[in-house]
Design a protein around this motif. Structure first.
Motif, short mmCIF file in Angstrom:
data_model
loop_
_atom_site.label_atom_id
_atom_site.label_comp_id
_atom_site.label_asym_id
_atom_site.label_seq_id
_atom_site.Cartn_x
_atom_site.Cartn_y
_atom_site.Cartn_z
N PRO A 38 4.23 -6.61 8.69
CA PRO A 38 5.06 -6.92 7.45
C PRO A 38 6.16 -7.54 7.57
O PRO A 38 6.64 -7.58 8.73
CB PRO A 38 5.37 -5.49 6.77
N LEU A 39 6.89 -8.62 6.91
CA LEU A 39 7.76 -9.32 6.91
C LEU A 39 9.10 -8.70 7.63
O LEU A 39 9.64 -8.82 8.59
CB LEU A 39 8.35 -10.01 5.89
N HIS A 40 9.43 -7.37 6.87
CA HIS A 40 10.59 -6.56 7.36
C HIS A 40 10.36 -6.22 8.86
O HIS A 40 11.42 -5.95 9.64
CB HIS A 40 10.74 -5.52 6.47
N GLU A 41 9.16 -5.77 9.46
CA GLU A 41 8.90 -5.62 10.73
C GLU A 41 9.19 -6.70 11.78
O GLU A 41 9.61 -6.44 12.75
CB GLU A 41 7.72 -4.70 10.79
N LEU A 43 11.21 -9.25 11.16
CA LEU A 43 12.61 -9.46 11.31
C LEU A 43 13.25 -8.25 11.90
O LEU A 43 14.01 -8.58 12.80
CB LEU A 43 13.32 -9.57 9.83
N ALA A 44 12.79 -7.12 11.90
CA ALA A 44 13.15 -5.97 12.68
C ALA A 44 12.99 -6.30 14.15
O ALA A 44 13.96 -5.86 15.15
CB ALA A 44 12.82 -4.80 12.40
#
Length: 257
Positions: A38-41, A43-44
């Motif tokens: 997923p995108l948020h992962e 970016l993290a």
């Protein structure tokens, strides 16, 4: 031609290991969107990588550290290794293991009577860890060893330093034990991890089997109080048995049972 309706973006698929994330900071159970995370992962991950890079190039907050160390009631010496720049430090580990000539001469001139223990704060690969955690740990560990009867020598703040620099410092200051608090190599979940390495009978030329290590000292890892208790027991045993390294094991929990 028939226009197909726009499809809503696919929701990330839940990961069956998601419940395990409560027990570890490791990058597990990230889920996925199609064939990607997923995108948020994503970016993290990039943010964690940036924090790790920043830690490697971080610098000691020398002025604040010296003030905090002087408040502990012991003399403070500032030294540096033979690595004159951060780039040299990273490319020439051997330079980080040896004192600069001026620092060697200054410590040799200041050496007094033999002491039991010298503490060294070294930037290592994460000055961030020293800035955040070294003094809070010392505030707990120093009284513990002093109450035991340890004769504690000066506190030493070392820049561009690796663990083995402590052997030369301890030898010059006539210490029976040297303990190096150093910023550990940052990982993607821990850019501020503090390591504690101690050696009995420090002298230049010793290698890793002569040392003991307590690692991952930080509130999100091994808490200060637990680290101070563990190190206190190990240091007392090292002095009593006149050894460190592979011959000394942490048996404090076994003896308490």
């Amino acid at each position: 031609m028939t226009n197909l309706p726009d499809l809503p973006p696919a929701a990330p698929e839940p990961d069956p290991w998601a419940s395990l994330r409560a027990f570890t900071a490791a990058r597990i159970a990230l889920g996925r969107t199609g064939t990607s995370v997923p995108l948020h992962e994503a970016l993290a991950f990039k943010l964690a990588h940036a924090h790790a890079r920043d830690a490697v190039y971080s610098a000691l907050d020398t002025e604040r550290l010296v003030a905090d160390l002087e408040a502990l009631g012991l003399p403070v010496h500032q030294v540096s290794s033979q690595a004159q720049t951060r780039q040299e430090y990273l490319q020439r580990p051997d330079h980080g293991r040896q004192l600069a000539a001026a620092s060697n001469a200054r410590l040799a001139a200041s050496a007094g009577q033999e002491c039991d223990l010298v503490f060294i704060l070294a930037d290592g690969l994460s000055a961030t860890a020293i800035n955040a955690h070294a003094v809070p740990l010392l505030r707990l560990l120093l009284p513990e060893v002093q109450q035991t009867g340890f004769r504690v020598g000066p506190l030493v703040l070392a820049e561009q330093a690796r663990v083995a620099l402590g052997d030369e410092v301890g030898h010059l200051l006539r210490a029976r034990l040297v303990l190096v608090l150093i910023g550990e190599r940052p990982g993607l979940s821990a850019p501020d991890s503090l390591g504690a390495y101690f050696t009995y009978g420090p002298r230049p030329g010793l290698t890793d089997e002569a040392r003991n290590c307590v690692s991952n000292i930080r509130p999100a890892g091994l808490p200060y109080a637990a680290a101070a208790a563990k190190l206190g027991w190990l240091l007392r045993e090292a002095l009593r048995r006149e050894l460190s390294g592979v011959g000394l094991k942490d048996q404090a929990d076994l003896l308490a049972e």
